[in-house]
Design a protein around this motif. Structure first.
Motif: not given
Ligand code: PLP
Length: 424
Positions: A139-142, A236-241, A267-272
């Protein structure tokens, strides 16, 4: 007093007896714990911040169904920005991977948990971001939990925006570097801290590129100028980008047209990006090499399951071949924001599909969301402590999957409820 305590214990024994099959009698320790937990839960309820979960009975999509109802509801609160979470090609890729590579690895990466598809996805992500290398996490949390502790020592300084995501805050707590917080988006406060930390071996400016509660975008050009002046790295945390911000979805740097001044991207694979699960760090190769050796959530947690890897990989193929979903999302965002503003609502942020509709009062935000659901629009009210007191809001999130008619339906419902509740 004693009588009351006895009554409480009797009440507690029932659920404990039901769940504990081996022990017939609850221990004193278990009773104490249950009492403490009930007090905690009661105080959360009293504060009005108890979160209950609505049960969805369909795939994640713009149109969903929830338990207890046959009605189709329009979903405006998922991070499914590109509408790819249930895309047929993404599902098919996951199914093929399940058949070929199995359900999971039963191992961490460095023992026997690395398949060719993990390496391929890491390469694809590096190419997408134009960075040297990438490391996958569960996860991006990790990813946020692993990086600061591994990279930053007491000789170094971390300088973090005060409204950064909880996972960044927790990750920074784990590291032994000098820790500093600057006021949200405040460049002069950031500059002050950069000046104060000039004796540190390394400085790392840490910011969400997009802040998820407000939909506001960090001023990365100005941050990059300060980083250059004061010799600092940028995280940068790009989770919402990632995947949708910028013309080709490369994220906030592309959106702002500033080249690539940021050193590290999480960043995350869990959103977009398919929405299944997973996160990553992209950046210089020596950093990624070091994280594979030292990052604790990477070393001590299971590999990403093959279907998850394959679905994310397919999403990268889709967005690298075609920008139409990104353009559709941008058009939906523009349509919603301009129609809502014309209807008299106040929205925060700019040009981002996170479109918070400001209502100020917590009770108004939750009543508003309930009224919207009666009109088959699923949105959520956010209030303190998730957002500051007096700044309650409904956070609308647009998706490329919404049709223009659905966006208009959402605006019409907002306008109707807004009039009913005296907001517009
Ligand atoms: N960073 C930000 C800004 C987020 O919004 C989230 C998810 O809510 C995370 C990190 C954590 O991402 P993940 O769900 O992959 O753990």
């Amino acid at each position: 007093m004693v009588y009351i305590v006895c009554l409480d214990i009797t009440k507690m024994l029932r659920p404990i007896a039901q769940t504990m099959i081996v022990r017939h009698q609850a221990t004193a320790a278990a009773v104490t714990m249950n009492n403490i937990l009930h007090e905690t839960l009661d105080s959360i309820r009293e504060a009005g911040t108890f979160k209950s979960e609505r049960i969805i009975t369909t795939k994640q999509a713009a149109k969903i169904q929830v338990a207890g109802s046959n009605r189709k509801i329009l979903n405006f609160c998922a991070n499914n920005y590109l509408g790819l979470s249930s895309h047929p090609e993404v599902i098919e890729a996951a199914k093929l991977a399940l058949d070929k590579y199995g359900a999971g690895l039963s191992s961490v990466r460095f023992i026997c948990g690395t398949q060719d598809i993990h390496k391929e996805l890491e390469e694809k992500i590096s190419k997408f971001h134009g960075r040297e290398d990438t490391i996958l996490y569960a996860s991006c949390f990790d990813a946020n939990a692993g990086i600061f502790e591994s990279l930053m020592t007491p000789d170094d300084a971390v300088i973090s925006d005060e409204l950064n995501h909880a996972s960044i805050i927790d990750g920074i707590r784990l590291c032994k570097a000098q820790r500093h917080r600057y006021k949200h988006l405040n460049l002069s406060d950031l500059e002050r801290l950069l000046q104060e930390t000039q004796s540190a071996r390394m400085r790392l400016i840490v910011t969400d590129s997009v802040f998820s509660m407000d939909g506001d975008i960090a001023p990365l050009a100005e941050i990059a100028a300060l980083a250059e002046r004061y010799d600092s790295l940028i995280f940068i945390d790009e989770c919402h980008a990632t995947g949708f911000l910028g013309r080709t979805g490369r994220g906030a740097e592309e959106h702002l047209g500033i080249g690539q001044p940021c050193d590290i991207i999480n960043s995350t694979l869990g959103k977009a990006l398919g929405g299944a699960a997973g996160g990553y760090t992209s950046g210089p190769k020596p950093l990624i090499d070091m994280l594979r050796q030292k990052s604790r959530p990477y070393l001590f947690s299971n590999s990403l399951p093959p279907p998850v890897v394959a679905s994310a990989s397919k999403v990268f193929d889709i967005i690298m071949a075609d920008n139409s979903l990104i353009a559709k999302l941008a058009a939906n965002t523009k349509r919603f924001r301009s129609k809502m503003t014309a209807a008299g609502f106040t929205l925060t942020g700019k040009d981002h599909p996170i479109s918070p509709v400001m209502l100020k009062e917590a009770s108004l935000a939750s009543k508003f969301a309930d009224e919207m659901l009666k009109r088959d629009i699923y949105v959520i009210g956010f209030s303190f402590p998730v957002v500051p007191k007096g700044l309650a809001r409904i956070r609308v999130q647009l998706s490329a999957q919404h049709t223009e008619e659905e966006v208009d339906q959402c605006v019409d419902a907002f306008t109707e409820v807004g009039k009913q509740l005296g907001v517009v």
